[in-house]
Design a protein around this motif. Structure first.
Motif, mmCIF file in Angstrom:
data_model
loop_
_atom_site.group_PDB
_atom_site.id
_atom_site.type_symbol
_atom_site.label_atom_id
_atom_site.label_comp_id
_atom_site.label_asym_id
_atom_site.label_seq_id
_atom_site.Cartn_x
_atom_site.Cartn_y
_atom_site.Cartn_z
ATOM 1 N N ARG A 91 0.835 -1.202 0.000
ATOM 2 C CA ARG A 91 0.000 0.000 0.000
ATOM 3 C C ARG A 91 0.872 1.255 0.000
ATOM 4 O O ARG A 91 0.617 2.219 -0.706
ATOM 5 N N ASN A 92 1.908 1.225 0.807
ATOM 6 C CA ASN A 92 2.828 2.363 0.874
ATOM 7 C C ASN A 92 3.431 2.672 -0.479
ATOM 8 O O ASN A 92 3.451 3.818 -0.925
ATOM 9 N N ARG A 93 3.925 1.606 -1.098
ATOM 10 C CA ARG A 93 4.601 1.757 -2.392
ATOM 11 C C ARG A 93 3.621 2.278 -3.445
ATOM 12 O O ARG A 93 3.968 3.143 -4.243
ATOM 13 N N VAL A 94 2.395 1.741 -3.431
ATOM 14 C CA VAL A 94 1.384 2.175 -4.397
ATOM 15 C C VAL A 94 1.099 3.657 -4.218
ATOM 16 O O VAL A 94 1.076 4.425 -5.183
ATOM 17 N N ASN A 95 0.918 4.074 -2.949
ATOM 18 C CA ASN A 95 0.622 5.484 -2.699
ATOM 19 C C ASN A 95 1.765 6.385 -3.141
ATOM 20 O O ASN A 95 1.549 7.434 -3.745
ATOM 21 N N GLN A 96 2.971 5.919 -2.863
ATOM 22 C CA GLN A 96 4.137 6.717 -3.223
ATOM 23 C C GLN A 96 4.225 6.903 -4.742
ATOM 24 O O GLN A 96 4.417 8.019 -5.240
ATOM 25 N N LEU A 97 4.032 5.794 -5.469
ATOM 26 C CA LEU A 97 4.124 5.855 -6.932
ATOM 27 C C LEU A 97 2.990 6.671 -7.524
ATOM 28 O O LEU A 97 3.191 7.462 -8.450
ATOM 29 N N ALA A 98 1.785 6.491 -6.957
ATOM 30 C CA ALA A 98 0.624 7.215 -7.488
ATOM 31 C C ALA A 98 0.800 8.705 -7.271
ATOM 32 O O ALA A 98 0.451 9.515 -8.128
ATOM 33 N N THR A 99 1.368 9.090 -6.123
ATOM 34 C CA THR A 99 1.605 10.509 -5.860
ATOM 35 C C THR A 99 2.630 11.052 -6.849
ATOM 36 O O THR A 99 2.459 12.122 -7.420
ATOM 37 N N MET A 100 3.682 10.253 -7.053
ATOM 38 C CA MET A 100 4.739 10.662 -7.963
ATOM 39 C C MET A 100 4.189 10.914 -9.369
ATOM 40 O O MET A 100 4.608 11.851 -10.044
ATOM 41 N N LEU A 101 3.265 10.089 -9.808
ATOM 42 C CA LEU A 101 2.749 10.219 -11.167
ATOM 43 C C LEU A 101 1.411 10.955 -11.206
ATOM 44 O O LEU A 101 0.724 10.966 -12.224
ATOM 45 N N GLN A 102 1.054 11.565 -10.078
ATOM 46 C CA GLN A 102 -0.152 12.395 -10.007
ATOM 47 C C GLN A 102 -1.428 11.663 -10.386
ATOM 48 O O GLN A 102 -2.276 12.200 -11.094
#
Lengths: 318, 289
Positions: A106-117
């Motif tokens: 979940r952490n990784r998904v949130n981080q990547l999703a934030t990065m790619l807006q």
């Protein structure tokens, strides 16, 4: 570091291809259609194999490894996502195969999703996203794998112009901050300048030239290399029995006639087009087709005669 | 451009041919049946209006209800076999290869055989005295006689329908599979998806459209099945394989009960319509949400 040695990118296997891609740099692989760009990506990813040569990633041989065993991820020209998984599940798909814990995932998904807006779209399905968002998702999925090599095979071709530019600048910052090998294929010379730390020119499965974009632009080793980095094409002419060429942007309409370091050409205009910023004046000089790039919206009638000038220093010949 | 009129009543003339064709091919016959269904017809000149009497009678007729139940069980059974089997067969056909066209032609063959020929083939094939299947099964020590045992008659019918129609599902699914671009498979491979994940995450979502069509076609067709059981078992043994259309034919042609048969037809028609509508709307609604 990714070392490709002795592989063949053509169907008949006639040409050898060698190149060393550095980690932490974006290498833009530039070439026309069927130059071998996609084949290069697929070879590195292990999606098809080559009887010859070897591919080493950080000094480990990739030969015989299945695609999922290689630390390589790939973004396609088409928007490739899983249609019946949500955005979050899509990003998590490579993590799931690696048995990561739910919380870490979940952490990784949130981080990547934030990065790619795309963080506010996590519960949506791919078909509810715009083209740009779908490709952001595909890139997030590719980054999720945390691979040592990231291949982007013409990822922005299917996006409209404005979106492409925006995403291109974002991608540059995003990709430069990692220490992975990034290979970005394109047929547009502008991508090489906008994104590339390095540019690699391909033609017919053969490496033509490699180096920083500025280097390759300033010192092409032959006309093929010059042509690949020219927009839209180079202008050839014969001078003292030698074939010479000029880039369209180095030719001006009008100018200082008498300067010693200038050459003059006479062009009969055949057509004129504009993209809003620049005008492209097509015509013939002696026996060759020329295109001249001129700033602003120009109106030149077909059939008229133009005097063109270029600095002798800009003339390229081999 | 000034001569352009947003409304032009002459355009209705363009629709007229379609209206006429549909009227003669569907609307008028259907309304004739509806007309019959509310009358008691003794002979062509002696008729009484009876309202919904025949509908009430049909819906309370135990023979109708039994045939209806059999019909539903039959349709669901063949669907549950043909759809998964069709997908499995389609997946095992190589997408490119020299043999692929031959396999496809071979698979299409059962679809080209007239329905009562299919039934005749199976009628002979399954006979316990001379048929290959019948004699073969009995030789294995299993007593098998489809003309006497209701279960055997059912198994034979289902086997025949599966033999006859699975190819349709295979061909539709195969067309769907070949239209999935290679990058989708490759991306899943790079993600480390296994074969089951490849099927459920990559292929199945993209087969949705063709599978909806396959289910609808097989549902409608199997719900209307007539020729095959008529030739193979004649609806027997007893009434064990009498499905709706055969029951209807007995009423309308055999006994000439035009009124009840018409009411039956309308109910039958509405059921098929309802089934397909329910299936389609639930599936399409899920697509839109």
């Amino acid at each position: 570091m990714l070392d490709v040695a002795g592989v063949s990118l053509t169907v008949d296997g006639a040409e050898h291809f060698d190149h060393r891609f550095a980690a932490g740099e974006i290498t833009v692989v530039l070439g026309a259609n069927h130059a071998g760009k996609t084949d290069l990506c697929r070879l590195i990813a292990g999606l098809h194999t080559c009887a010859r040569g070897e591919i080493r990633l950080d000094d480990s041989d990739l030969d015989g490894l299945k695609p999922q065993q290689r630390s390589v991820s790939l973004v396609y020209q088409a928007f490739v996502n899983y249609p019946n998984l949500t955005v979050a599940e899509n990003i998590a798909s490579p993590l799931r195969a690696r048995r990561m814990t739910a919380a870490a995932r979940r952490n990784r998904v949130n981080q990547l999703a934030t990065m790619l807006q795309i963080a506010d779209l996590l519960e949506r399905y791919p078909h509810e996203l715009s083209g740009g968002q779908q490709q952001r998702l595909a890139i997030a999925r590719a980054l999720a794998k945390d691979a040592r090599a990231l291949l982007l095979d013409e990822p922005l071709v299917n996006l409209d112009f404005k979106l492409r530019e925006a995403l291109e600048y974002e991608l540059r910052d995003l990709l430069r901050s990692t220490d992975t090998v990034v290979i970005y294929t394109s047929s547009d010379p502008r991508d090489a300048f906008a994104l590339g730390d390095q540019v690699l020119l391909l033609e017919g499965g053969r490496k033509v030239q490699a180096g920083t974009p500025i280097e390759v632009y300033r010192r092409p080793i032959n006309f093929v290399a010059m042509e690949l980095l020219a927009e839209p094409c180079i202008n050839r002419f014969t001078r003292a029995g030698k074939t010479c060429a000029l880039r369209p942007e180095h030719v001006t309409v009008g100018g200082d006639v008498d300067a010693a370091n200038m050459i003059r050409f006479d062009m009969s205009v055949t057509a004129c087009e504009t993209n809003g910023d620049d005008s492209f004046i097509h015509g013939r000089v002696d026996e060759c087709d020329w295109v001249v790039r001129s700033y602003g919206m120009q109106e030149v009638r077909a059939g008229s005669l133009l005097s063109l000038y270029a600095r002798t220093a800009d003339v390229v010949s081999f | 451009m000034s001569s352009f009129k947003p409304h032009n009543n002459r355009a209705w003339l363009g629709v007229l041919p379609v209206v006429l064709i549909v009227a003669f091919s569907a609307v008028i016959p259907l309304m004739t049946v509806v007309n019959y269904s509310v009358q008691d017809i003794l002979d062509l000149n002696t008729r009484f209006f009876v309202g919904f009497e025949w509908y009430r009678e049909t819906l309370n007729d135990p023979r109708f209800l039994a045939a209806f139940l059999r019909q539903v069980v039959f349709s669901l059974t063949v669907l549950m076999i043909e759809i998964p089997l069709g997908i499995a067969v389609a997946k095992s056909i190589p997408k490119t290869g020299r043999l692929t066209p031959f396999i496809l032609i071979l698979l299409a063959l059962p679809l080209l055989i007239p329905w009562n020929v299919v039934a005749t083939i199976w009628q002979i094939f399954a006979r316990p005295d001379i048929g290959l299947l019948g004699v073969g099964v009995n030789a294995l020590g299993i007593s098998y006689n489809y003309t006497a045992e209701p279960l055997h008659a059912w198994l034979t019918l289902v086997a025949m329908d599966v033999w006859h129609w699975t190819s349709l599902v295979v061909l539709l699914t195969f067309a769907g599979l070949t239209s999935i671009p290679l990058p989708f498979y490759q991306a899943a491979e790079l993600d480390g998806a296994n074969r089951w994940q490849l099927f459920t995450l990559v292929e199945l979502p993209r087969l949705r459209g063709v599978l909806i069509i396959a289910v609808l076609l097989r549902l409608m067709d199997s719900f209307m099945i007539y020729t095959e059981p008529f030739v193979l078992t004649g609806g027997g043994p007893g009434n064990a394989t009498t499905f709706l259309s055969q029951h209807l034919a007995t009423m309308a042609v055999g006994q000439f009960d035009l009124g009840p048969a018409a009411a039956f037809s309308v109910i039958y028609f509405l059921f098929i319509l309802l089934f397909c509508w329910l299936f389609y709307t639930t599936v399409v609604k899920r697509d839109e949400s």
